[in-house]
Write a protein that holds these residues in place. Structure first.
Motif, PDB file in Angstrom:
ATOM      1  N   ALA A  64       0.333   7.873   6.779  1.00  0.00           N
ATOM      2  CA  ALA A  64       0.960   9.067   6.186  1.00  0.00           C
ATOM      3  C   ALA A  64       1.159   8.869   4.679  1.00  0.00           C
ATOM      4  CB  ALA A  64       2.292   9.356   6.875  1.00  0.00           C
ATOM      5  N   ILE A  65       1.627   7.683   4.293  1.00  0.00           N
ATOM      6  CA  ILE A  65       1.886   7.402   2.876  1.00  0.00           C
ATOM      7  C   ILE A  65       0.583   7.383   2.071  1.00  0.00           C
ATOM      8  CG2 ILE A  65       2.725   5.605   1.255  1.00  0.00           C
ATOM      9  CD1 ILE A  65       4.847   7.174   2.924  1.00  0.00           C
ATOM     10  N   GLN A  82      11.054   8.894   3.140  1.00  0.00           N
ATOM     11  CA  GLN A  82      11.104  10.269   2.599  1.00  0.00           C
ATOM     12  C   GLN A  82      12.502  10.607   2.077  1.00  0.00           C
ATOM     13  OE1 GLN A  82       9.484  12.178   6.084  1.00  0.00           O
ATOM     14  NE2 GLN A  82       7.464  12.427   5.113  1.00  0.00           N
ATOM     15  N   PHE A 129       3.002   5.164   9.857  1.00  0.00           N
ATOM     16  CA  PHE A 129       3.752   5.393   8.612  1.00  0.00           C
ATOM     17  C   PHE A 129       2.846   5.161   7.390  1.00  0.00           C
ATOM     18  CE2 PHE A 129       5.890   2.643   5.366  1.00  0.00           C
ATOM     19  CZ  PHE A 129       6.536   3.644   4.658  1.00  0.00           C
ATOM     20  N   THR A 179       4.140   1.189  12.493  1.00  0.00           N
ATOM     21  CA  THR A 179       4.112   1.033  11.033  1.00  0.00           C
ATOM     22  C   THR A 179       2.792   1.567  10.478  1.00  0.00           C
ATOM     23  OG1 THR A 179       5.335  -1.002  11.403  1.00  0.00           O
ATOM     24  CG2 THR A 179       4.624  -0.584   9.157  1.00  0.00           C
ATOM     25  N   TYR A 226      10.755   4.145   9.541  1.00  0.00           N
ATOM     26  CA  TYR A 226      10.218   3.855   8.202  1.00  0.00           C
ATOM     27  C   TYR A 226       9.910   5.153   7.448  1.00  0.00           C
ATOM     28  CZ  TYR A 226       9.466  -1.228   8.922  1.00  0.00           C
ATOM     29  OH  TYR A 226       9.614  -2.576   9.121  1.00  0.00           O
ATOM     30  N   LEU A 227       9.218   6.093   8.108  1.00  0.00           N
ATOM     31  CA  LEU A 227       8.821   7.321   7.402  1.00  0.00           C
ATOM     32  C   LEU A 227      10.031   8.176   7.013  1.00  0.00           C
ATOM     33  CD1 LEU A 227       6.539   8.984   6.198  1.00  0.00           C
ATOM     34  CD2 LEU A 227       6.243  10.097   8.404  1.00  0.00           C
TER      35      LEU A 227
END
Ligand code: SAM
Length: 207
Positions: A183-184, A155, A180, A177, A150-151
């Motif tokens: 991080a977002i 990106q 991820f 998840t 996902y990450l």
């Protein structure tokens, strides 16, 4: 029969077939005692979004006039068919990508049966490769493949986001998840909205 009805009929057939998913999953997990779990361990399993999620995606597409959609994780095409019902109304199209070739080919058959094949480009292979040269605006990105990707996929595609882009994150309650999403959420750029009791997170751009 209208194309919308043709899609409905195909979805009913696919959900009927998917009702044995839990048994196939058990078999895959039992086999994983002897070998590690790979995407190919689930080559016969739908792992699809729910009908309620599909209806929600359709509404999101129609209400926001979404036209350009990218999907990570086609499987047999259930979620893609809901996306297709949305873009039938908005005049959009979909690029979807699937690692397992046999699943992708079955999905293409399903899209043809539903009469929406012309709206969907299926890219077979690893999403990090199949989507790497995508340089067009993205209105909706659906993340529903393996969670550790996902990450990097987010990106990689981020330069194509615009102020009205949505990112629909399925299986938001899974450990990988959550990494991820953490991080977002460190960037002030994004607004994260949990849905379906936290199974889904809808990411939008802060205005
Ligand atoms: C949860 S299923 C997708 C379900 C589908 N979106 C639906 O709702 O009908 C995840 C799919 O992602 C695929 N996948 C896993 N890793 C991938 C990768 N690196 N590139 C493309 N597809 C991948 C798997 O093979 C699997 O079919």
């Amino acid at each position: 029969m209208s194309t919308q009805q043709q899609v409905e009929v195909t979805l009913t057939h696919l959900y009927k077939d998917a009702r044995f998913d839990h048994l196939k999953m058990l078999k895959s997990f039992a086999q994983s005692v002897f070998k590690s779990i790979q995407p190919s361990s689930f080559k016969d399993v739908y792992l699809s979004i729910s009908k309620e999620q599909g209806e929600g995606l359709k509404r999101l597409i129609k209400e926001n006039g979404i036209r350009n959609i990218i999907e990570f994780g086609t499987s047999f095409g259930i979620s893609t068919l809901f996306l297709a019902q949305g873009v039938l109304e908005t005049g959009g199209n979909i690029i979807t990508t699937e690692l397992i070739a046999s699943k992708a080919h079955k999905a293409i058959e399903n899209f043809k049966r539903a009469g929406v094949n012309h709206l969907i480009e299926v890219r077979i292979g690893d999403a990090l490769e199949t989507l790497k040269n995508h340089h067009e605006p993205i209105d909706l990105l659906l993340l529903d493949g393996w969670k550790d990707l996902y990450l990097p996929i987010f990106q990689m595609l981020e330069p194509n986001f615009h102020e009205s882009t949505f990112v629909y994150v399925d299986n938001a309650d899974m450990a990988e998840t959550k990494v991820f999403l953490r991080a977002i959420s460190q960037s002030n750029k994004y607004h994260l909205q949990p849905k379906f009791g936290g199974k889904v997170v809808l990411i939008s751009i802060r205005k």
